[in-house]
Design an enzyme around this catalytic site. Sequence first.
Site, PDB file in Angstrom:
ATOM      1  CB  SER A 537      -0.943  -0.063   1.200  1.00 24.62           C
ATOM      2  OG  SER A 537      -1.947   0.857   1.051  1.00 24.62           O
ATOM      3  CG  ASP A 625      -6.916  -2.893  -2.970  1.00 28.21           C
ATOM      4  OD1 ASP A 625      -7.657  -2.157  -2.312  1.00 28.21           O
ATOM      5  OD2 ASP A 625      -5.674  -2.886  -2.885  1.00 28.21           O
ATOM      6  CG  HIS A 657      -5.569  -2.399   0.559  1.00 26.77           C
ATOM      7  ND1 HIS A 657      -4.875  -2.044  -0.571  1.00 26.77           N
ATOM      8  CD2 HIS A 657      -4.999  -1.687   1.582  1.00 26.77           C
ATOM      9  CE1 HIS A 657      -3.924  -1.170  -0.250  1.00 26.77           C
ATOM     10  NE2 HIS A 657      -3.980  -0.943   1.040  1.00 26.77           N
TER      11      HIS A 657
HETATM   12  C1  LIG Z   1      -5.516   5.252  -0.997  1.00 26.92           C
HETATM   13  S1  LIG Z   1      -4.777   3.997  -0.166  1.00 26.92           S
HETATM   14  C2  LIG Z   1      -3.676   4.643   0.923  1.00 26.92           C
HETATM   15  C3  LIG Z   1      -2.760   3.664   1.527  1.00 26.92           C
HETATM   16  C4  LIG Z   1      -3.413   2.853   2.607  1.00 26.92           C
HETATM   17  N1  LIG Z   1      -3.950   3.743   3.566  1.00 26.92           N
HETATM   18  C5  LIG Z   1      -5.081   3.513   4.197  1.00 26.92           C
HETATM   19  O1  LIG Z   1      -5.866   2.645   4.002  1.00 26.92           O
HETATM   20  C6  LIG Z   1      -2.382   1.968   3.291  1.00 26.92           C
HETATM   21  O2  LIG Z   1      -1.209   2.199   3.225  1.00 26.92           O
HETATM   22  N2  LIG Z   1      -2.864   0.952   4.004  1.00 26.92           N
HETATM   23  C7  LIG Z   1      -2.050   0.153   4.897  1.00 26.92           C
HETATM   24  C8  LIG Z   1      -2.726   0.070   6.252  1.00 26.92           C
HETATM   25  O3  LIG Z   1      -2.779   1.282   6.864  1.00 26.92           O
HETATM   26  C9  LIG Z   1      -1.830  -1.270   4.413  1.00 26.92           C
HETATM   27  O4  LIG Z   1      -0.834  -1.861   4.832  1.00 26.92           O
HETATM   28  O5  LIG Z   1      -2.668  -1.795   3.688  1.00 26.92           O
END
Ligand SMILES: CSCC[C@H](NC=O)C(=O)N[C@@H](CO)C(=O)O
Length: 682
Positions: A537, A625, A657
């Site tokens: 992510s 996702d 995700h």
């Molecule tokens: C538009 S997505 C942004 C990235 C995501 N943030 C929040 O959901 C992200 O990095 N998620 C992390 C958990 O916080 C992950 O490891 O999936």
Amino acid sequence: CLSPGSRETINISKLYRELSLFPSLTRADVGPVITSQYGGKYSNIYTEWSQRDLERNENVKFCRQYIVFHDDKSVVYSGPSGNCTEIKGELLSKDSPSGDMKAVVRESIIKGEDKQFLEIWSKNIKVKSINLTALKKHGKVYEDDQFGCLVWSHSETHLLYVAERKRLKAESFFQSCSLADEEEGVKMGKEEETTKGEQFVFYEDWGETLVSKSSPVLCVLDIEGSNVSVLEGVPDNISPGQAFWAPSDTGVVFVGWWHEPFRLGLKYSPNRRSSLFYVDLTGGQCEQLSSGSSAVCSPKLSPDQCRIIYLECAVYGPHQQCSRLCMYDWYTKRTSVVVDVVLSECILFILTVCSPGGSWSLLTIERNLMVVSWSSPNCPPSLRVGFLPLGGSREEVDWVVLEDSQTQPDIDWQILNFTPPPEQDNSQYPGLDFDALLLKPKDVKEGVKLPLIVTPHGGPHSVIVADWLLSSSVLCRMGFAILLVNYRGSIGYGQDSILSLPGNVGTQDVKDVQFAVESVLRGGAFDEQKVAVAGGSHGGFVACHLIGQYPEFYKACVARNPVINLASMIGSTDIPDWCMVEAGYNYSTDCLPDPAVWEQMLNKSPIKHVKQVKTPVLLTLGEDDKRVPPKQGIEYYRALKALQVPVRLLWYPGNNHSLSKVDAESDGFMNIALWMTQHLSL
Ligand SMILES: CSCC[C@H](NC=O)C(=O)N[C@@H](CO)C(=O)O
């Protein structure tokens, strides 16, 4: 490349199998205090655990109970009562406050169709089993931790839960139904209200992990009469959840999220406009208890039923920003702030007085008896109980282990602290430090330099804590060192650190990680030619930035559902506000595409640096996702293919995700391990 049947591949899968056996704690409840016939006082502790079952390809849930004799300030004797039992089909369950009854929402497949039941158990008898699906008062019951709840009234006569609003059955404009069919339906009592023209209407949902959750309603079961009613009075523009009974059961208190002008993703996003509400059961009147211009969550009624405490933060801005702890007095109707937003370095009292080092996760606290899950990078979760020292004293808690776990003797870990060099200090938020967690195999032969895998976390406003991490521990047992970096912007260090990152993504986070790696390499224990980076992510965003900005440095890269291009993602993610805020702009629901903003988003994205990339990249993508749609990874895949950079893409249908279904997670791990082994030439 190692073949799937090679000795090494088999050894890695054996290690994964061995370490994935350790279960994690997901829940604990403390029962009422009971006085035994000999005068001793005890409470039962109910715990739920989750464990990967690689054979069945699912996460299994099981429970175990413990008996804890205590004298209100210390544990006198404790032990398990019976063995573990697997839990099947239970969506929600809750013991009544007296401990005399238990309510369960169960899903069961009957003749190929999913049905939901609400069961009431008393002693050894299932006294009620109500077919909620057949009642047709509402849609599916919410079992998630965002909206979902199952709460006994104080009187133990009613149950409160949240479900999807009932929708009329949609039919084609051309659906014909003969008079005979209709008459038959009426005779059989099976007639169902239908509507034409609504078959293809789009229903918004609440995004990642909350798909198909659109319009929740509060539902109440009157246990005696087996009667379910949907509460009236909740405003139409509000989605209710996290509900509980008001003092004396006069009504229901809940969090309501505004869903106009449209819904945005709620997972990891406590910054959505929301308020505390009270709906009166007799008149159906609804009262707003907190401000309508902030975001609230996790309300709890005090044991004396006089106050409600809850968390509150600003609407929009960074997701997972610091909240303040607020208290609403039920009788004076006054709200006060118990703990305000912490601007810098937030260390909870409880963590400072607990040893040994590792991660302490509070599962529940009841009459000052705390139930925690303790783990560390070399020790899987164990279950402990202890009494909170009286009057907030700083005495050590006397922890009693109810369920122990085995320390992994081959894994070493430490926490490192970094001060960024002066040229990388943030002028708006100066003087911020950051931490990293370093895992290494224990007994390294003299002269051997270890390969290093660098892992920035996602979010970006989240954190790596010193707990048990399955994939890191397997990689460590394979001979890798792992550096997990909490760059500036991580949570747990106060609001200033969080606010220092938006507008600086792709630079501050990237430079902090690079600074941490280079500092660690200077120690001489690691092989500079064998450094890899892996992240998911936003962690994938940082990883792809690193291989673009430091093209000679990393020999392998793995990215799970990475953010590749903020400008192309804003139109498809469930949290478009995240793209604006992290790029340094304010978000409003009526903002329109602006070329200057899009240019900045592009400039801050990993795709901007793709031309410099030389590192082989493994991409793991979830087909479903909603957060970082897999098209982001595809965009990077195409660019790398065009540049003839080695790239491998793994596509996981039915995964979102987190890629956390057992087969996706285990297959992903094996591929990552083999990718690292291959490209770091182990
Ligand atoms: C538009 S997505 C942004 C990235 C995501 N943030 C929040 O959901 C992200 O990095 N998620 C992390 C958990 O916080 C992950 O490891 O999936």
